[in-house]
Write a protein that holds these residues in place. Structure first.
Motif, PDB file in Angstrom:
ATOM      1  N   SER A   1       0.824  -1.202   0.000  1.00  7.52           N
ATOM      2  CA  SER A   1       0.000   0.000   0.000  1.00  7.52           C
ATOM      3  C   SER A   1       0.863   1.258   0.000  1.00  7.52           C
ATOM      4  O   SER A   1       1.914   1.302   0.651  1.00  7.52           O
ATOM      5  CB  SER A   1      -0.912   0.017   1.236  1.00  7.52           C
ATOM      6  OG  SER A   1      -1.585   1.252   1.334  1.00  7.52           O
TER       7      SER A   1
ATOM      8  N   LYS B   1      -0.314   3.876   1.349  1.00  4.14           N
ATOM      9  CA  LYS B   1      -0.655   4.380   2.687  1.00  4.14           C
ATOM     10  C   LYS B   1      -0.814   5.895   2.744  1.00  4.14           C
ATOM     11  O   LYS B   1      -0.229   6.571   3.575  1.00  4.14           O
ATOM     12  CB  LYS B   1       0.410   3.929   3.700  1.00  4.14           C
ATOM     13  CG  LYS B   1       0.487   2.426   3.863  1.00  4.14           C
ATOM     14  CD  LYS B   1       1.569   2.016   4.845  1.00  4.14           C
ATOM     15  CE  LYS B   1       1.644   0.503   4.967  1.00  4.14           C
ATOM     16  NZ  LYS B   1       2.745   0.053   5.851  1.00  4.14           N
TER      17      LYS B   1
ATOM     18  N   ASP C   1      -4.886   5.861  -3.190  1.00  5.50           N
ATOM     19  CA  ASP C   1      -3.935   4.900  -2.649  1.00  5.50           C
ATOM     20  C   ASP C   1      -3.884   3.644  -3.505  1.00  5.50           C
ATOM     21  O   ASP C   1      -4.918   3.084  -3.874  1.00  5.50           O
ATOM     22  CB  ASP C   1      -4.341   4.478  -1.233  1.00  5.50           C
ATOM     23  CG  ASP C   1      -4.120   5.570  -0.211  1.00  5.50           C
ATOM     24  OD1 ASP C   1      -3.488   6.584  -0.547  1.00  5.50           O
ATOM     25  OD2 ASP C   1      -4.590   5.414   0.933  1.00  5.50           O
TER      26      ASP C   1
ATOM     27  N   GLU D   1      -3.288  -0.269  -3.394  1.00  9.50           N
ATOM     28  CA  GLU D   1      -3.510  -1.260  -2.354  1.00  9.50           C
ATOM     29  C   GLU D   1      -3.021  -2.625  -2.827  1.00  9.50           C
ATOM     30  O   GLU D   1      -3.086  -2.933  -4.023  1.00  9.50           O
ATOM     31  CB  GLU D   1      -4.997  -1.364  -2.030  1.00  9.50           C
ATOM     32  CG  GLU D   1      -5.644  -0.085  -1.535  1.00  9.50           C
ATOM     33  CD  GLU D   1      -7.145  -0.230  -1.451  1.00  9.50           C
ATOM     34  OE1 GLU D   1      -7.632  -0.642  -0.388  1.00  9.50           O
ATOM     35  OE2 GLU D   1      -7.827   0.047  -2.463  1.00  9.50           O
TER      36      GLU D   1
END
Length: 297
Positions: A147, A149, A246, A248
Motif C-alpha cells: 500500500s 498508505k 492509494d 492497495e
C-alpha cells in the motif's frame, strides 16, 4: 512463483502452480497461509516467507497427495477474484493511438474496470445482446503488493510496490465505449475481462519492459509488440495513479494494448460466437477464452 485461485468443485482456494501440479497453500502450510488470495494480500510481507518456504519444499519433492492436485484436474479462476481496484491505461502504445486516430496524451489516460466483469482462463467472453462491436485488447497487467498508505510516490520508488504480473484482455464493446467521452460502459460489460491464468511474482520477470505481448484470434496473430514500446512505463503509471488514490495490495493495473485491434480495420473485425481469443505475454503463460453469444449462455 505462479499463484492462482482455483476450485476443485468446492469453494475457491489460494494455490501455487508448480510444474503440472497445483498446491493448496493453506493445506500444505497447515493453516499458516490463508485459503484465499485476497487474505494473502492483506499481509503480503508477513505471509511471503512462509509462501516461499512451502513452494520451495514442494519444488524439491513434488508428488500428488493431500493438498496437491494435477493442474488439469482443477478449475483456474481469475487469480484475484475481487481485486480492490482495476485501473486500466488507455493509449499506451503510439501505434495503437495512431490506428485509432486518437492523440497521444501527455499523461496516462486512466479508467476503471469492475471485478464482476472478470473472466477466468478458459471461460467464455460474451458478445452482448445489445451490440456486436466486441473487440480485443491484449495487455500486461501489474499486480500491486504494498500500500502507498496515503502518500504519493516517485517513479524511483514505484517498482517497490509491484508484487507481480499477469495477463489481461481488455475486451471492449466499441460502440458503447465511444457513445460518450467516458469509457466506463464499453469497458465493463458482463464477462468481458479475461484475467490470468496466474499471478507471476516479480522475481520471475527480469524486466517487465522487455516482454512480448501477442494476441491471436482463432490461431492467427492479430497483435504483437514488446512492452519496451509503451509510452508510459510502469513507474510513470504508478506515480500518476498514486497522485490521487492509494494503491492497495491486490490492485490490478492493465498497462494498455498495442496496435492490432479490430474496430479500425476495413471492414472492422469483431469477436463473434465460436471464436477463440488468446493473449500470451513472455513468462506469464497464455490466457485463452472462447467467445459465445450472451443469449446462448
Amino acid at each position: 512463483m505462479k499463484l492462482v485461485t482455483f476450485s476443485n468443485g468446492q469453494a475457491p482456494r489460494f494455490g501455487a502452480v508448480v510444474g503440472k501440479f497445483v498446491v493448496d497453500l493453506a493445506a500444505l502450510s497447515k493453516g499458516d497461509l490463508p485459503s484465499r488470495i485476497e487474505d494473502f494480500f492483506e499481509d503480503v510481507e508477513g505471509f511471503e516467507p512462509t509462501l516461499k518456504a512451502v513452494v520451495s519444499a514442494f519444488e524439491a519433492s513434488p508428488a500428488l497427495g493431500e493438498g496437491v492436485a494435477s493442474l488439469d484436474q482443477v478449475k483456474l479462476l481469475p487469480p484475484i477474484t475481487r481485486p480492490p481496484k482495476i485501473i486500466c491505461v488507455a493509449r499506451n502504445y503510439a501505434a495503437h493511438a495512431a490506428e485509432a486516430g486518437l492523440p497521444i496524451s501527455p499523461i496516462p489516460i486512466l479508467f476503471a474496470r469492475f471485478a464482476n466483469a472478470l473472466v477466468a482462463d478458459g471461460d467464455p467472453v460474451l458478445v452482448p445482446a445489445v451490440s456486436k462491436d466486441l473487440d480485443w485488447e491484449g495487455e500486461l497487467a501489474v499486480i500491486i503488493g504494498k500500500s502507498t498508505k496515503g502518500r504519493r510516490i516517485t517513479k524511483a520508488e514505484a517498482m517497490e510496490y509491484v508484487f507481480g504480473y499477469s495477463i489481461f484482455n481488455d475486451v471492449t464493446v466499441r460502440d458503447y465505449q465511444f457513445r460518450v467521452t467516458q469509457y466506463t460502459a464499453g469497458k465493463n460489460f458482463r464477462a468481458t475481462g479475461p484475467f490470468g491464468p496466474y499471478v507471476v511474482t516479480a522475481d520471475e520477470i527480469a524486466d517487465p519492459h522487455k516482454l512480448d505481448v501477442t494476441t491471436t484470434l482463432n490461431g492467427k496473430v492479430e497483435q504483437h509488440a514488446n512492452t519496451d514500446t509503451m509510452i508510459y512505463d510502469i513507474p510513470t503509471i504508478l506515480e500518476n495513479i498514486a497522485e490521487f488514490i492509494d494503491l492497495e495490495p491486490g490492485d490490478v493495473i492493465p498497462t494498455g494494448t498495442p496496435a492490432g485491434v479490430g474496430f479500425k480495420r476495413s471492414p472492422p473485425l469483431f469477436l463473434k460466437d465460436g471464436d477463440t481469443i488468446s493473449v500470451e505475454v513472455t513468462g506469464l503463460g497464455v490466457l485463452t477464452n472462447p467467445v459465445r453469444n450472451e443469449e446462448a449462455v
